[in-house]
Design a protein around this motif. Structure first.
Motif, PDB file in Angstrom:
ATOM      1  N   PHE A  20       5.407   7.533   1.129  1.00 46.91           N
ATOM      2  CA  PHE A  20       4.689   7.755  -0.122  1.00 46.91           C
ATOM      3  C   PHE A  20       3.167   7.738   0.012  1.00 46.91           C
ATOM      4  N   SER A  21       2.652   7.563   1.202  1.00 52.53           N
ATOM      5  CA  SER A  21       1.205   7.557   1.390  1.00 52.53           C
ATOM      6  C   SER A  21       0.648   8.978   1.276  1.00 52.53           C
ATOM      7  N   LYS A  22      -0.444   9.130   0.538  1.00 48.96           N
ATOM      8  CA  LYS A  22      -1.059  10.447   0.330  1.00 48.96           C
ATOM      9  C   LYS A  22      -1.864  10.888   1.555  1.00 48.96           C
ATOM     10  N   ASN A  23      -2.498   9.940   2.225  1.00 52.63           N
ATOM     11  CA  ASN A  23      -3.333  10.236   3.379  1.00 52.63           C
ATOM     12  C   ASN A  23      -2.466  10.232   4.644  1.00 52.63           C
ATOM     13  N   PRO A  24      -2.465  11.308   5.447  1.00 51.66           N
ATOM     14  CA  PRO A  24      -1.625  11.337   6.644  1.00 51.66           C
ATOM     15  C   PRO A  24      -2.019  10.311   7.701  1.00 51.66           C
ATOM     16  N   VAL A  25      -3.297   9.976   7.797  1.00 53.44           N
ATOM     17  CA  VAL A  25      -3.722   8.966   8.762  1.00 53.44           C
ATOM     18  C   VAL A  25      -3.184   7.594   8.358  1.00 53.44           C
ATOM     19  N   HIS A  26      -3.227   7.279   7.069  1.00 50.65           N
ATOM     20  CA  HIS A  26      -2.650   6.018   6.595  1.00 50.65           C
ATOM     21  C   HIS A  26      -1.148   5.996   6.843  1.00 50.65           C
ATOM     22  N   SER A  27      -0.509   7.136   6.682  1.00 46.15           N
ATOM     23  CA  SER A  27       0.926   7.231   6.924  1.00 46.15           C
ATOM     24  C   SER A  27       1.261   6.904   8.376  1.00 46.15           C
ATOM     25  N   VAL A  28       0.468   7.411   9.301  1.00 45.34           N
ATOM     26  CA  VAL A  28       0.698   7.117  10.719  1.00 45.34           C
ATOM     27  C   VAL A  28       0.440   5.645  11.010  1.00 45.34           C
ATOM     28  N   LEU A  29      -0.575   5.074  10.382  1.00 46.27           N
ATOM     29  CA  LEU A  29      -0.846   3.646  10.590  1.00 46.27           C
ATOM     30  C   LEU A  29       0.292   2.781  10.043  1.00 46.27           C
ATOM     31  N   TYR A  30       0.860   3.171   8.903  1.00 43.11           N
ATOM     32  CA  TYR A  30       2.025   2.444   8.391  1.00 43.11           C
ATOM     33  C   TYR A  30       3.231   2.620   9.316  1.00 43.11           C
ATOM     34  N   LEU A  31       3.327   3.776   9.956  1.00 44.76           N
ATOM     35  CA  LEU A  31       4.410   3.990  10.909  1.00 44.76           C
ATOM     36  C   LEU A  31       4.258   3.086  12.128  1.00 44.76           C
ATOM     37  N   ILE A  32       3.021   2.857  12.552  1.00 42.51           N
ATOM     38  CA  ILE A  32       2.779   1.917  13.645  1.00 42.51           C
ATOM     39  C   ILE A  32       3.230   0.513  13.235  1.00 42.51           C
ATOM     40  N   LEU A  33       2.920   0.112  12.016  1.00 40.29           N
ATOM     41  CA  LEU A  33       3.363  -1.202  11.539  1.00 40.29           C
ATOM     42  C   LEU A  33       4.888  -1.276  11.444  1.00 40.29           C
ATOM     43  N   THR A  34       5.525  -0.178  11.065  1.00 36.36           N
ATOM     44  CA  THR A  34       6.985  -0.146  11.016  1.00 36.36           C
ATOM     45  C   THR A  34       7.567  -0.341  12.405  1.00 36.36           C
ATOM     46  N   PHE A  35       7.004   0.356  13.397  1.00 35.64           N
ATOM     47  CA  PHE A  35       7.485   0.180  14.767  1.00 35.64           C
ATOM     48  C   PHE A  35       7.212  -1.232  15.275  1.00 35.64           C
ATOM     49  N   PHE A  36       6.113  -1.847  14.827  1.00 35.43           N
ATOM     50  CA  PHE A  36       5.845  -3.225  15.232  1.00 35.43           C
ATOM     51  C   PHE A  36       6.905  -4.181  14.673  1.00 35.43           C
ATOM     52  N   VAL A  57       5.744   2.488  24.414  1.00 38.41           N
ATOM     53  CA  VAL A  57       5.977   3.922  24.280  1.00 38.41           C
ATOM     54  C   VAL A  57       5.738   4.385  22.854  1.00 38.41           C
ATOM     55  N   TYR A  58       6.409   3.782  21.887  1.00 42.68           N
ATOM     56  CA  TYR A  58       6.317   4.287  20.525  1.00 42.68           C
ATOM     57  C   TYR A  58       4.999   3.915  19.865  1.00 42.68           C
ATOM     58  N   MET A  59       4.663   2.635  19.895  1.00 47.03           N
ATOM     59  CA  MET A  59       3.432   2.224  19.216  1.00 47.03           C
ATOM     60  C   MET A  59       2.201   2.713  19.952  1.00 47.03           C
ATOM     61  N   GLY A  60       2.269   2.765  21.270  1.00 44.49           N
ATOM     62  CA  GLY A  60       1.101   3.178  22.026  1.00 44.49           C
ATOM     63  C   GLY A  60       0.963   4.672  22.143  1.00 44.49           C
ATOM     64  N   ALA A  61       1.872   5.271  22.867  1.00 48.74           N
ATOM     65  CA  ALA A  61       1.709   6.677  23.239  1.00 48.74           C
ATOM     66  C   ALA A  61       1.998   7.639  22.100  1.00 48.74           C
ATOM     67  N   ILE A  62       3.131   7.510  21.463  1.00 48.71           N
ATOM     68  CA  ILE A  62       3.538   8.495  20.468  1.00 48.71           C
ATOM     69  C   ILE A  62       2.661   8.423  19.221  1.00 48.71           C
ATOM     70  N   MET A  63       2.312   7.240  18.784  1.00 50.91           N
ATOM     71  CA  MET A  63       1.482   7.139  17.588  1.00 50.91           C
ATOM     72  C   MET A  63       0.066   7.650  17.843  1.00 50.91           C
ATOM     73  N   VAL A  64      -0.471   7.427  19.041  1.00 54.54           N
ATOM     74  CA  VAL A  64      -1.782   7.993  19.366  1.00 54.54           C
ATOM     75  C   VAL A  64      -1.689   9.510  19.372  1.00 54.54           C
ATOM     76  N   LEU A  65      -0.585  10.033  19.903  1.00 54.47           N
ATOM     77  CA  LEU A  65      -0.374  11.482  19.885  1.00 54.47           C
ATOM     78  C   LEU A  65      -0.306  12.006  18.451  1.00 54.47           C
ATOM     79  N   PHE A  66       0.400  11.301  17.568  1.00 56.77           N
ATOM     80  CA  PHE A  66       0.468  11.707  16.160  1.00 56.77           C
ATOM     81  C   PHE A  66      -0.924  11.726  15.537  1.00 56.77           C
ATOM     82  N   LEU A  67      -1.718  10.689  15.813  1.00 54.63           N
ATOM     83  CA  LEU A  67      -3.071  10.646  15.248  1.00 54.63           C
ATOM     84  C   LEU A  67      -3.916  11.812  15.743  1.00 54.63           C
TER      85      LEU A  67
END
Length: 166
Positions: A20-36, A57-67
């Protein structure tokens, strides 16, 4: 047991904030917290290797790639195409299916018995290391050489050829 429910609540909360986040960068940051929070669940389940792999792998590499992808796409409201009614209808069907799954999971919550492991040290990194560097040492080393050669090939392909002066 209370810690598990608290972390599960945080997992669901952060996953909903991803959606539900409007900002895609905030969405990716929330996804990092979900993986944590998933990493914390793996630690609670005594699966340290999965926790480490999830963290790296997920929090480090993939989320940086998403950003990086989000920053390269330069998402603007002006360039976003108008969605057809078929896409909106598919979204409603998907949301209804998600709601049915959540209701079924909440109903089944009280009926399930806790999982009791017969081997308490099942997910430890020590046991994985013994098997990986004992029985599977040769395939492990061959795969490391393959990854190294792929990395060298990627660097060679990425470098620009300089023109040869005659």
């Amino acid at each position: 047991m209370n810690l598990f429910y608290f972390i599960a609540f945080l997992s669901i909360l952060f996953a909903l904030l991803v959606i539900f986040s409007k900002n895609p960068v905030h969405s990716v940051l929330y996804l990092i917290l979900t993986f944590f929070t998933f990493t914390i669940h793996y630690v609670l389940l005594n699966a340290q290797f999965l926790a480490i792999v999830n963290f790296i792998v997920y929090m480090g590499a993939i989320m940086v790639l998403f950003l990086f992808v989000i920053m390269l796409l330069n998402l603007n409201k002006d360039t976003e195409p108008v969605k057809s009614s078929l896409v909106k209808f598919a979204g409603i069907i998907g949301g209804a299916c998600l709601l049915v799954v959540i209701v079924a999971a909440v109903k089944a919550l009280g009926k399930s018995d806790p999982v009791i492991l017969k081997q308490a040290d099942l997910g430890l990194v020590k046991n994985l290391g013994k098997i990986l560097f004992g029985q599977f040492l040769l395939p492990f080393e061959v795969s490391s050489l393959l990854l190294f050669s792929a990395m060298v090939g990627a660097v060679l392909l990425a470098t620009k050829d300089k023109p040869v002066k005659a």
